[in-house]
Design a protein around this motif. Structure first.
Motif, PDB file in Angstrom:
ATOM      1  N   ARG A 174       1.786   0.136   3.611  1.00 49.97           N
ATOM      2  CA  ARG A 174       0.895   0.591   4.666  1.00 49.97           C
ATOM      3  C   ARG A 174      -0.537   0.121   4.410  1.00 49.97           C
ATOM      4  O   ARG A 174      -1.242  -0.287   5.315  1.00 49.97           O
ATOM      5  N   ARG A 175      -0.966   0.181   3.140  1.00 53.31           N
ATOM      6  CA  ARG A 175      -2.299  -0.321   2.801  1.00 53.31           C
ATOM      7  C   ARG A 175      -2.428  -1.780   3.210  1.00 53.31           C
ATOM      8  O   ARG A 175      -3.436  -2.204   3.764  1.00 53.31           O
ATOM      9  N   GLN A 177      -0.763  -3.352   5.591  1.00 52.37           N
ATOM     10  CA  GLN A 177      -0.856  -3.387   7.062  1.00 52.37           C
ATOM     11  C   GLN A 177      -2.279  -3.087   7.521  1.00 52.37           C
ATOM     12  O   GLN A 177      -2.819  -3.765   8.400  1.00 52.37           O
ATOM     13  N   LEU A 178      -2.859  -2.038   6.943  1.00 55.95           N
ATOM     14  CA  LEU A 178      -4.189  -1.608   7.368  1.00 55.95           C
ATOM     15  C   LEU A 178      -5.232  -2.681   7.061  1.00 55.95           C
ATOM     16  O   LEU A 178      -6.132  -2.934   7.869  1.00 55.95           O
ATOM     17  N   ILE A 180      -4.693  -5.924   6.767  1.00 52.11           N
ATOM     18  CA  ILE A 180      -4.474  -7.081   7.636  1.00 52.11           C
ATOM     19  C   ILE A 180      -5.025  -6.821   9.035  1.00 52.11           C
ATOM     20  O   ILE A 180      -5.578  -7.707   9.685  1.00 52.11           O
ATOM     21  N   ALA A 181      -4.917  -5.571   9.502  1.00 49.92           N
ATOM     22  CA  ALA A 181      -5.422  -5.251  10.831  1.00 49.92           C
ATOM     23  C   ALA A 181      -6.919  -5.494  10.915  1.00 49.92           C
ATOM     24  O   ALA A 181      -7.458  -5.696  11.996  1.00 49.92           O
TER      25      ALA A 181
END
Lengths: 218, 253
Positions: A174-175, A177-178, A180-181
């Motif tokens: 999740r880290r 993903q965050l 990369i966003a």
């Protein structure tokens, strides 16, 4: 295409924090799963039909459904039943523990059944109770046999724990993903995430190899 | 005797499951706090900066807290997890750039619209075959899971729709040539292409649908919807809303 090293360095602390959370979930889940698994394995070998049936149901249901679905069920359905909120961490560890317990119980069962039947009979004929024979004769030998598959289970859970990212739990995936966003650097960040997972899993397999050597060479 | 034993066992097992489920820190919904949730991979509406969440919706949530005199908690989860979380009472409100749709209104309530966006398409710069809604048919299209863009694309004949969790993954897939069209809301597309420096992508300048964004609230919580509406109205009147709008969308319009 340029590979942005400084971006990796900038975000490494955040990713490592995530990795720590991953290790925490995995250790707690496999730890709880170890005890659930041991109990369920013994229940599976019980003389009482109803106990065997319950243990069998548990293993079949958990192994027969995806972990992702189990996480959703615990996080979304359980609050409706018990009428109160569940912390994502509690939901994550509960789902992973219950899941791990089913796999570990099969590992235990295989380990216990790999010990010759004659040992139980010998123990009983020496006047030990079933529980004593289990505790002092069967289990120590079974434990040796199950170290490698337990290591596998730990590695599998370490990777599967990435599924709890769907309930917003900020572990390593999740880290990633965050980050990369915000940075749009999929290649760099997913590459780093993969390397961190790899370092963790290789460390575990080394540890397992060490334990195997220690318990086999007398 | 045997029956008694089995009964005790079943009871014991049930109890164990109960204890397991109950262990850890349960939190009863607090009356003085609004717990907002969003999929925080959606800049400039919501994204993570280090371990803090930022963006238009985050500021808006905090401003609503200020207007209503309540504390604000902001948590992150997958977009497809937001409505289930609201229904099961895990959160109080959704502030995640969520479009008000008929289907969603059947499951949850929305505040008054707080922002309007156009659904548009993103394609590769050298793609001249996609110029309007009719060109979606028969193409491979990427959209965020459970979004209006995904629903629209699925209605077109012969279209293959790939649904993604996060926007960067979709745009990456477009860059890699695995999909031909990405469905996005305009401000997000602009933000990603400008700030994310995706020079070989372009926006097809046709608004497919106009969307109203709303804050999602559980159906059994009309008091909160009322409070949020009052706060939004006050913010629009006193200029607070305009300030936030300029802050997050001022330089990408």
């Amino acid at each position: 295409m340029g590979f942005n090293w400084s971006l990796i360095l900038d975000n490494l602390p955040l990713l490592l924090q995530g990795a720590l959370v991953t290790v925490k979930i995995t250790t707690m889940s496999v730890g709880c799963g170890f005890f659930i698994g041991m109990l369920v394995a013994l229940a599976n070998l019980s003389n009482l039909k109803i106990v065997r049936l319950l243990a069998r149901c548990y293993v079949d249901i958990i192994r027969g459904t995806p972990l992702l679905v189990q996480i959703f069920l615990i996080y979304f359905a359980l609050p409706m039943i018990i009428g109160s909120r569940i912390d994502p961490f509690v939901a994550a560890v509960t789902a992973c523990s219950i899941n791990s317990g089913a796999y570990v119980s099969e590992i235990f069962r295989a380990g216990i059944q790999s010990i010759d039947k004659g040992q139980m009979e010998a123990g009983r004929s020496l006047g030990l109770s079933w529980a004593q024979t289990m505790r002092y004769i069967i289990m120590p030998q079974a434990f040796k046999a199950i170290i490698p598959p337990l290591g596998n289970e730990f590695i599998a859970m370490l990777k599967d724990s990435s599924l709890v990212s769907v309930i917003g739990f900020e572990e390593l995936t999740r880290r990633g993903q965050l980050i990369i966003a915000k940075t749009y650097a999929s290649f760099e960040i997913w590459g780093t995430v993969a390397v961190i997972y790899l370092i963790m899993t290789v460390s575990i397999s080394q540890l397992v190899a060490y334990l195997e050597r220690r318990y086999n060479i007398k | 005797m045997k029956l008694k034993k089995s009964l005790a066992l079943v009871l014991g097992a049930t109890l164990m499951i109960g204890v397991f489920a109950g262990c850890g820190s349960e939190q009863a919904p607090k009356k003085d706090t609004i717990k907002f949730a969003a999929e925080t991979t959606y800049p400039p509406f919501e994204f993570a900066d280090g371990d803090k969440y930022q963006g238009f919706d985050v500021d808006l949530a905090n401003a609503i807290g200020k207007e209503t005199g309540k504390k604000v908690e902001f948590v992150s989860m997958g977009f497809d997890a937001l409505i289930p979380a609201l229904q099961s009472g895990q959160i109080d409100a959704i502030a995640s750039g969520m479009v008000i749709t008929k289907e969603r209104l059947e499951k949850i309530d929305f505040s008054d619209p707080y922002y309007q966006v156009n659904l548009i398409m993103v394609v590769k710069k050298d793609n001249n075959t996609v110029n309007g809604e009719a060109d979606i048919a028969g193409k491979t299209v990427a959209a965020q899971i459970g979004t209006t863009g995904a629903f629209l694309a699925k209605e077109k004949p012969g279209t293959t729709v790939k649904e993604f969790d996060t926007i960067p993954n979709m745009l990456q897939d477009l860059e890699n040539g695995n999909v031909e069209i990405v469905m996005l809301d305009e401000p997000i597309a602009k933000y990603f292409i400008q700030v994310g420096n995706m020079a070989n992508l372009k926006i097809v300048p046709v608004g497919l649908q106009s969307h109203q964004l709303g804050i999602g609230v559980a159906k059994n919580n009309p008091e909160l919807t009322k409070e949020i509406n009052a706060a939004l109205k006050k913010m629009k009147d006193n200029g607070e809303y305009k300030k936030l709008e300029d802050k997050w969308f001022g330089n990408i319009k």
